[in-house]
Design a protein around this motif. Sequence first.
Motif, PDB file in Angstrom:
ATOM      1  N   ARG A   1       0.885  -1.328   3.270  1.00  0.00           N
ATOM      2  CA  ARG A   1       0.274  -1.850   4.490  1.00  0.00           C
ATOM      3  C   ARG A   1      -1.094  -2.450   4.163  1.00  0.00           C
ATOM      4  O   ARG A   1      -1.910  -1.797   3.493  1.00  0.00           O
ATOM      5  CB  ARG A   1       0.121  -0.721   5.509  1.00  0.00           C
ATOM      6  CG  ARG A   1      -0.094  -1.182   6.935  1.00  0.00           C
ATOM      7  CD  ARG A   1      -0.012   0.007   7.880  1.00  0.00           C
ATOM      8  NE  ARG A   1       0.146  -0.396   9.258  1.00  0.00           N
ATOM      9  CZ  ARG A   1       0.377   0.440  10.269  1.00  0.00           C
ATOM     10  NH1 ARG A   1       0.467   1.741  10.029  1.00  0.00           N
ATOM     11  NH2 ARG A   1       0.525  -0.005  11.497  1.00  0.00           N
TER      12      ARG A   1
ATOM     13  N   SER B   1      -4.709  -2.960   4.057  1.00  0.00           N
ATOM     14  CA  SER B   1      -5.763  -2.052   4.495  1.00  0.00           C
ATOM     15  C   SER B   1      -6.984  -2.171   3.596  1.00  0.00           C
ATOM     16  O   SER B   1      -7.478  -1.204   3.041  1.00  0.00           O
ATOM     17  CB  SER B   1      -5.255  -0.606   4.494  1.00  0.00           C
ATOM     18  OG  SER B   1      -6.244   0.284   4.978  1.00  0.00           O
TER      19      SER B   1
ATOM     20  N   ASP C   1       6.571  -1.272   0.045  1.00  0.00           N
ATOM     21  CA  ASP C   1       5.653  -2.108   0.812  1.00  0.00           C
ATOM     22  C   ASP C   1       4.353  -1.352   1.014  1.00  0.00           C
ATOM     23  O   ASP C   1       4.371  -0.149   1.311  1.00  0.00           O
ATOM     24  CB  ASP C   1       6.241  -2.443   2.189  1.00  0.00           C
ATOM     25  CG  ASP C   1       7.158  -3.645   2.151  1.00  0.00           C
ATOM     26  OD1 ASP C   1       7.173  -4.344   1.118  1.00  0.00           O
ATOM     27  OD2 ASP C   1       7.857  -3.889   3.149  1.00  0.00           O
TER      28      ASP C   1
ATOM     29  N   TRP D   1       4.937   3.995   8.415  1.00  0.00           N
ATOM     30  CA  TRP D   1       4.089   3.988   9.608  1.00  0.00           C
ATOM     31  C   TRP D   1       4.907   3.931  10.885  1.00  0.00           C
ATOM     32  O   TRP D   1       4.472   3.479  11.922  1.00  0.00           O
ATOM     33  CB  TRP D   1       3.082   2.844   9.545  1.00  0.00           C
ATOM     34  CG  TRP D   1       3.615   1.503   9.104  1.00  0.00           C
ATOM     35  CD1 TRP D   1       4.124   0.527   9.895  1.00  0.00           C
ATOM     36  CD2 TRP D   1       3.653   1.002   7.766  1.00  0.00           C
ATOM     37  NE1 TRP D   1       4.482  -0.552   9.143  1.00  0.00           N
ATOM     38  CE2 TRP D   1       4.195  -0.305   7.831  1.00  0.00           C
ATOM     39  CE3 TRP D   1       3.273   1.514   6.524  1.00  0.00           C
ATOM     40  CZ2 TRP D   1       4.382  -1.097   6.694  1.00  0.00           C
ATOM     41  CZ3 TRP D   1       3.460   0.727   5.397  1.00  0.00           C
ATOM     42  CH2 TRP D   1       4.008  -0.561   5.478  1.00  0.00           C
TER      43      TRP D   1
ATOM     44  N   LEU E   1       0.207   4.403   4.366  1.00  0.00           N
ATOM     45  CA  LEU E   1       0.048   2.996   4.005  1.00  0.00           C
ATOM     46  C   LEU E   1       1.179   2.490   3.120  1.00  0.00           C
ATOM     47  O   LEU E   1       1.111   1.375   2.604  1.00  0.00           O
ATOM     48  CB  LEU E   1      -1.295   2.802   3.282  1.00  0.00           C
ATOM     49  CG  LEU E   1      -2.544   3.275   4.041  1.00  0.00           C
ATOM     50  CD1 LEU E   1      -3.787   3.060   3.192  1.00  0.00           C
ATOM     51  CD2 LEU E   1      -2.672   2.564   5.381  1.00  0.00           C
TER      52      LEU E   1
END
Length: 270
Positions: free
Chosen positions: A153, A155, A151, A219, A77
């Motif tokens: 993600r 979630s 960064d 990712w 993530l």
Amino acid sequence: ELSRLTDAAAQAGLQNALSEIDVSIHGTRTEHIGIEKELASLAGRESNIPLEQIDIRSSLCGALDIPQESLPFCGELMRIAPGEEEWEGAAERVLRNFALSLLVPEERYASVSEYVDRTNLRGRLVYFRVREDRFDIDRDSLEGTLASKIDVRPSGAFGSWIKSQLARRFDYRCCRNLADFRRFDKAITPAGQTRDGGVRHEKDDRHGLSDRSRFALGWSNREKIRALEAERNALAASLSSLAERRNEAVEALASLRSERDALVGLEGFI
């Protein structure tokens, strides 16, 4: 008699060389097989998490009938923000242990902790209990820190929790020169040296700063796959070279033994 001693010494030397080559072949082949397994695993997913950790999660989720995506690793993530690649190697080093940690939501915590306690994981697992709390982050105070260059993600609760951990644990001031590095109590250089509390310093050069085969964040694993493919090809070339050296040693040893046997046979006629 001197000739026999010389031949015996030569044979012993060749036998030792052959044993050393066999050890090298075994080690190189084992490493090659490991990379092949890692590449096969990476081909079926997007993350950069090492296979050993993926296998532990897979076994855990299989035993508890939990979808693997419900227990992400932190590294799945997080990624270095676009334009901040200068800090990627340093971030990978400092964040590695955190990146390899599993995130367990509150509703899964009891079953996961029970499984981990009763099971021989055959490896190391760190996991965090994540609650649905609200985390307030002072964005202005993070400007110029390592946390601001990551960064996260989106979630749900996981994303918010990771941001709070980055802000609390990885607020290293990013310093391009050592004068600034020595000025801040908590700082990091692009070379990966950290300063914490103004007293503790660390730099871990056991692996290359740009060794993508060890990267765990992000990712997308395309770059890691390329790096591992290059390592695999280099190992294959080493195996080929070792095989040639082994054949040469075997032939030389056979030739010496043949000469010895011929001399022994000749002495029988004298």
